[in-house]
Design a protein around this motif. Structure first.
Motif, mmCIF file in Angstrom:
data_model
loop_
_atom_site.group_PDB
_atom_site.id
_atom_site.type_symbol
_atom_site.label_atom_id
_atom_site.label_comp_id
_atom_site.label_asym_id
_atom_site.label_seq_id
_atom_site.Cartn_x
_atom_site.Cartn_y
_atom_site.Cartn_z
ATOM 1 N N LYS A 245 0.828 -1.195 0.000
ATOM 2 C CA LYS A 245 0.000 0.000 0.000
ATOM 3 C C LYS A 245 0.872 1.258 0.000
ATOM 4 O O LYS A 245 1.825 1.361 0.763
ATOM 5 N N GLY A 246 0.509 2.196 -0.867
ATOM 6 C CA GLY A 246 1.252 3.440 -0.972
ATOM 7 C C GLY A 246 2.419 3.396 -1.928
ATOM 8 O O GLY A 246 3.062 4.432 -2.159
ATOM 9 N N SER A 247 2.717 2.229 -2.490
ATOM 10 C CA SER A 247 3.859 2.107 -3.399
ATOM 11 C C SER A 247 3.475 2.520 -4.814
ATOM 12 O O SER A 247 2.295 2.578 -5.181
ATOM 13 N N SER A 248 4.508 2.755 -5.629
ATOM 14 C CA SER A 248 4.267 3.115 -7.030
ATOM 15 C C SER A 248 3.682 1.951 -7.813
ATOM 16 O O SER A 248 2.833 2.144 -8.696
ATOM 17 N N ARG A 251 -0.012 1.786 -7.206
ATOM 18 C CA ARG A 251 -0.714 2.844 -7.930
ATOM 19 C C ARG A 251 -0.857 2.490 -9.410
ATOM 20 O O ARG A 251 -1.908 2.706 -10.017
#
Length: 406
Positions: A245-248, A251
């Motif tokens: 979660k929150g990684s490129s 996304r």
């Protein structure tokens, strides 16, 4: 008459950054105004016939509504000057969205149906903004002028019809880019053809084996776009679940998943538009069942029902018919599969029975074709027997049993 035309925007990198900044500022303002509503509601509500013995009265103030919250916008621009970059009408539309969401939560819509408690918008959850007015002649070639934002390039794939005026513009952020939806209006209203003057009516029966079956015996195959794309969607969903979660990478995977789902939705919608056009090009009245789609979506057939998209199709069909001056009539679906379309007598049958045979008059037909004829008869108020309908009857005519094949 009001129509909505949607075009894809080709924003520059600078314009994309500015549009995302506008959406984020509007998200903050939406959450602040919604919190203000909840704060007043929690501080001032109490039972009608009860009051706590010990209570700490809050600072008395009026109930925040659309007009009182709209009057706070000038002060907002003084305290936070960067909000002055956003057009005043766009900020007012944000206030209107809060008011609408809160009213549906407390009072319900025009039919009295209440919505759930409004949620605060997380990052990236505020995806659209509306310009209630965009000025005179905002389109020049493939360029669109947005107030206080500037000229933006769009794919102008179909021109605005003559006589229509552009009323509003809504910018929406989707998985693969930005779109603009132009609301256009023309004061002329096409005359709807009366029921007693229709010349080529048709009844349709919606199903899962075929998308729809007409009362003349023809049918439209069901495409099942979601089921065909399910394997690919599952693979992309796994990549989303496994990424941090929150990684490129997460996304990118989420964007890819959004594009895949949008492709399924777009192909389904295109199929609905083409099917509706084919029906209205050939018939001046289309009769259909009033389906309880929400109820069917809670059964074991939920995936197939939602994949078919009956609600979207019937909405498109009704809108296109109204714009063309044609008729669509929804009838109660009760006993349309059980009653005989020839004599009207009830012939009980189970779901597995796919052929209708009437012991009273001897009429034999496919179960769905019989239902489509019943739908048409209910819509026009009398039995309809066209040449195409008579062609689907058994050899020997109605009232005679068909010869048994060896």
């Amino acid at each position: 008459m009001i129509l909505a035309y949607q075009y894809r925007l080709r924003l520059t990198k600078k314009q994309v950054i500015e549009m995302e900044r506008w959406l984020e500022m509007l998200r903050f303002q939406y959450n602040y105004l919604l919190a203000d509503r909840f704060r007043w509601y929690e501080e001032n509500r109490c039972s009608i016939n009860a009051c706590p013995l010990v209570c700490h009265l809050p600072e008395l103030r009026n109930n925040p509504d659309y007009f009182s919250q709209k009057r706070t916008l000038p002060q907002l621009k003084k305290d936070r000057p960067w909000y002055a970059d956003i057009h005043a009408h766009v900020l007012q539309d944000c206030v209107k969205r809060v008011d609408l969401a809160f009213k549906r939560y407390l009072k319900g819509d025009s039919k009295g149906k209440k919505s759930g408690r409004p949620r605060f918008k997380g990052k990236g959850r505020y995806r659209s903004l509306t310009f209630p007015s965009i000025g005179k002649d905002p389109i020049k070639g493939n360029l669109l002028k947005l107030p206080k934002f500037g000229w933006v390039k769009m794919i102008y794939h179909r021109p605005i019809p003559e006589g229509f005026k552009i009323k509003t513009a809504t910018i929406t952020k989707k998985a693969e880019g930005y779109y603009v939806t132009l609301s256009i209006q023309d004061d002329t209203i096409p005359e709807i053809i009366p029921v007693n003057e229709v010349s080529n009516p048709i009844g349709i029966d919606m199903g899962l084996k075929s998308f729809l079956i007409k009362s003349d015996g023809s049918e439209v195959d069901i495409p099942q776009y979601y089921r065909k794309a399910q394997k690919r969607l599952k693979k992309i969903q796994k990549a989303v679940s496994r990424s941090k979660k929150g990684s490129s990478n997460r996304r990118k995977a989420v964007t890819k998943l959004g594009k895949a789902h949008k492709k399924v939705a777009d192909t389904r919608k295109d199929f609905h538009f083409k099917t509706a056009k084919d029906l209205l090009d050939s018939h001046d009245l289309v009769a259909h069942e009033k389906l309880n789609i929400k109820g069917l979506a809670r059964t074991r057939m939920a995936k197939s029902v939602l994949d078919a998209g009956w609600g979207q199709f019937l909405s498109i069909l009704a809108t296109k018919a109204e714009n063309a001056g044609l008729l669509t009539i929804g009838v109660n679906s009760r006993n349309t599969s059980q009653n005989c379309s020839n004599c009207g007598k009830k012939v009980p049958k189970k779901l597995k029975d796919r052929t209708h045979f009437c012991p009273h008059c001897g009429y034999v037909a496919d179960r769905d074709i019989n239902a489509a004829k019943n739908v048409l008869n209910l819509a026009v108020g009398h039995p309809v027997r066209s040449k195409a309908c008579r062609a689907t009857e058994p050899l020997g005519g109605v009232g005679k049993k068909p010869a048994l094949s060896r």
